[in-house]
Each structure stands twice: as C-alpha cells, then as structure tokens.
Design a protein around this motif. Structure first.
Motif, PDB file in Angstrom:
ATOM      1  N   ALA A 124      19.679  36.045 -46.519  1.00  0.00           N
ATOM      2  CA  ALA A 124      19.079  37.231 -45.906  1.00  0.00           C
ATOM      3  C   ALA A 124      17.558  37.204 -45.946  1.00  0.00           C
ATOM      4  O   ALA A 124      16.892  37.497 -44.944  1.00  0.00           O
ATOM      5  CB  ALA A 124      19.609  38.494 -46.584  1.00  0.00           C
ATOM      6  N   ALA A 125      16.984  36.865 -47.090  1.00  0.00           N
ATOM      7  CA  ALA A 125      15.521  36.894 -47.213  1.00  0.00           C
ATOM      8  C   ALA A 125      14.876  35.905 -46.244  1.00  0.00           C
ATOM      9  O   ALA A 125      13.853  36.215 -45.611  1.00  0.00           O
ATOM     10  CB  ALA A 125      15.108  36.590 -48.645  1.00  0.00           C
ATOM     11  N   GLY A 126      15.463  34.728 -46.108  1.00  0.00           N
ATOM     12  CA  GLY A 126      14.912  33.746 -45.181  1.00  0.00           C
ATOM     13  C   GLY A 126      15.020  34.184 -43.736  1.00  0.00           C
ATOM     14  O   GLY A 126      14.086  33.994 -42.943  1.00  0.00           O
ATOM     15  N   PHE A 127      16.148  34.787 -43.380  1.00  0.00           N
ATOM     16  CA  PHE A 127      16.326  35.303 -42.016  1.00  0.00           C
ATOM     17  C   PHE A 127      15.279  36.365 -41.722  1.00  0.00           C
ATOM     18  O   PHE A 127      14.598  36.333 -40.681  1.00  0.00           O
ATOM     19  CB  PHE A 127      17.730  35.881 -41.865  1.00  0.00           C
ATOM     20  CG  PHE A 127      18.005  36.513 -40.530  1.00  0.00           C
ATOM     21  CD1 PHE A 127      18.488  35.760 -39.470  1.00  0.00           C
ATOM     22  CD2 PHE A 127      17.772  37.874 -40.321  1.00  0.00           C
ATOM     23  CE1 PHE A 127      18.734  36.348 -38.231  1.00  0.00           C
ATOM     24  CE2 PHE A 127      18.011  38.465 -39.087  1.00  0.00           C
ATOM     25  CZ  PHE A 127      18.499  37.694 -38.044  1.00  0.00           C
ATOM     26  N   ASP A 128      15.115  37.304 -42.644  1.00  0.00           N
ATOM     27  CA  ASP A 128      14.153  38.387 -42.423  1.00  0.00           C
ATOM     28  C   ASP A 128      12.729  37.854 -42.338  1.00  0.00           C
ATOM     29  O   ASP A 128      11.910  38.351 -41.546  1.00  0.00           O
ATOM     30  CB  ASP A 128      14.251  39.415 -43.543  1.00  0.00           C
ATOM     31  CG  ASP A 128      15.535  40.225 -43.491  1.00  0.00           C
ATOM     32  OD1 ASP A 128      16.321  40.040 -42.546  1.00  0.00           O
ATOM     33  OD2 ASP A 128      15.745  41.042 -44.404  1.00  0.00           O
ATOM     34  N   ALA A 129      12.427  36.846 -43.149  1.00  0.00           N
ATOM     35  CA  ALA A 129      11.075  36.264 -43.106  1.00  0.00           C
ATOM     36  C   ALA A 129      10.801  35.605 -41.763  1.00  0.00           C
ATOM     37  O   ALA A 129       9.684  35.697 -41.235  1.00  0.00           O
ATOM     38  CB  ALA A 129      10.905  35.255 -44.236  1.00  0.00           C
ATOM     39  N   ARG A 130      11.816  34.962 -41.189  1.00  0.00           N
ATOM     40  CA  ARG A 130      11.629  34.341 -39.860  1.00  0.00           C
ATOM     41  C   ARG A 130      11.372  35.416 -38.805  1.00  0.00           C
ATOM     42  O   ARG A 130      10.511  35.237 -37.929  1.00  0.00           O
ATOM     43  CB  ARG A 130      12.863  33.509 -39.489  1.00  0.00           C
ATOM     44  CG  ARG A 130      12.983  32.212 -40.264  1.00  0.00           C
ATOM     45  CD  ARG A 130      14.027  31.289 -39.659  1.00  0.00           C
ATOM     46  NE  ARG A 130      15.381  31.824 -39.765  1.00  0.00           N
ATOM     47  CZ  ARG A 130      16.160  31.700 -40.831  1.00  0.00           C
ATOM     48  NH1 ARG A 130      15.711  31.092 -41.916  1.00  0.00           N
ATOM     49  NH2 ARG A 130      17.389  32.193 -40.838  1.00  0.00           N
TER      50      ARG A 130
END
Length: 235
Positions: free
Chosen positions: A164-170
């Motif tokens: 989730a954190a990586g998706f949101d950062a993208r």
C-alpha cells in the motif's frame, strides 16, 4: 481544454458534522482541499466537472442533491447552486463530499456537473471519458475525488498490506509531477485489492490532461486512519 484540476480525498469524515469531534486531525486535509479549489477558481473555467467513485457510471446535473443521513447526520447538500433545486439523496458519497467542499469554499464561478465512475471501469474507458470532458468547453476545470489505498495500517479498513505505501507513493509522485503516463499505468487489479477508490477518477484526469501542459503540486499526503488521502492542484 483542461485548464486546471484539483484532486481531493472523499471520506465523509472530511465533513465536520459527520466526524465525531470534527476530526481535528483532518483539518490540514480540509485546508489543503480549500487551497486546491482556489486554484480551480483562479483558472476562471467555463465549466467544472466533478468526478468521483460511484457504484455505477452515472452523470449528475447541477443542482443534484445528496445527503449524509446515512452517516447519522441530518445534513443535505447540493452540487452547485444552479439546477432545479432537487435535494433528494441522489449523489454518491464521493460527490456529496465534493458538493460540501464546493459550498464551503463558496464556489459560484462556473456551471458544473458530476460524473460517477464504477470501480471496474477500464483504463481505456477512463482515458476516453477524460478526453471528452476536456473537449466539452473552451476552459474546463476538474475536481477529482478519490482515496488512495485503505491498507496502510493494521487498523485500516483493508488491514495492513505491505504494497500500500509504495502504491500511494507512486500516485503522490504522479500527482505532484502532473505525470499523465504514471497515472495511466496504475495497476487496476492492485488498486482494487488495496481499495484505492481514486484509481478511475485519477485516470480520467490523465485523459483530460493530455496535451494541456499543466504543472502539478502535491498539497497534502497522509494516512491518518490507515487510508491514503492525497490533495493536489494542477494548473
């Protein structure tokens, strides 16, 4: 042509009457949304289109009504100040939150309409809708409603998902950079698994912004309840 866009989250908790104790932790998000809507007003559009997640693909004319009574609050809203004044509960929650934000900032600059988009709408269809929206008037502004992942913490609605954190950062980088290709490339399956309701509205923005040459600015990025909330302005 698209001349400006604002991206806002759509939790009903943004509305203080819905949030017990007014959720002061969301006040920075509310302020960022007001700033993003200020960018829309400064662009002096001929038309405002409000896009948000819905249970179906649907359009909502100006004056369409919504309500937060399903959240235990006797509060009705209208999308804009025109239309026929019908305040029956028609708007989906995302567009009801948008209507509240617009009323809170005193928006009265341009005619508007709402577009609800279903979760399973394809990337290609989103891009097509965006292009149609951009071509619907000489100067078009978009208010794009939608949340990022709902899986950022153990107490999040979708529990903790390490992706989730990586998706949101993208997504945050794409909104900050006005990166159309990065928004277009968002994985629809992953977005669905992470309960990211903003995926389709963001991809409609990508279609609308093709050839517009807009610059982006990320105004807010946090996950106070384990749900990613992003606010951005493109102009």
């Amino acid at each position: 042509m698209l001349v400006a866009a604002a991206v806002c989250p759509c939790p009903p908790l943004l509305v203080p009457e819905v949030a017990a104790g007014a959720a002061p932790e969301l006040e920075p998000a509310r302020d960022a949304c007001a700033d993003a809507l200020g960018v829309l007003a400064a662009a002096r559009p001929d038309r405002l289109v409000v896009v948000g997640p819905d249970g179906r693909d649907a359009s909502y004319p100006e004056g369409s009504g919504g309500s937060f009574r399903g959240f235990g609050v006797d509060l009705d809203v209208r999308l804009g100040r025109g239309g026929n004044g019908d305040t029956t509960a028609r708007l989906p929650a995302s567009l009801a939150v948008a209507a509240w934000l617009l009323d809170r900032t005193g928006w009265a600059d341009a005619p508007m309409e709402g577009l609800g988009v279903a979760e399973l709408i394809t990337v290609e269809r989103c891009m097509h809708i965006g292009r149609e929206v951009a071509g619907s008037a000489g100067r078009v502004a978009l208010l794009v409603m939608g949340d990022a992942s709902a899986c950022r913490t153990l107490k999040a609605p979708g529990y903790l998902d390490d992706r989730a954190a990586g998706f949101d950062a993208r997504v945050a980088r794409a909104l900050d950079d006005a990166d159309i290709e990065a928004l277009r490339a968002l994985d629809t399956g992953l977005a669905r698994e992470l309960q990211a309701s903003g995926r389709a509205p963001w991809q409609i923005l990508a279609g609308a912004a093709e050839g517009a040459g807009l610059d982006g600015s990320l105004l807010y990025d946090d996950a106070p309840y384990g749900v990613g909330y992003l606010v951005a302005a493109w102009s």
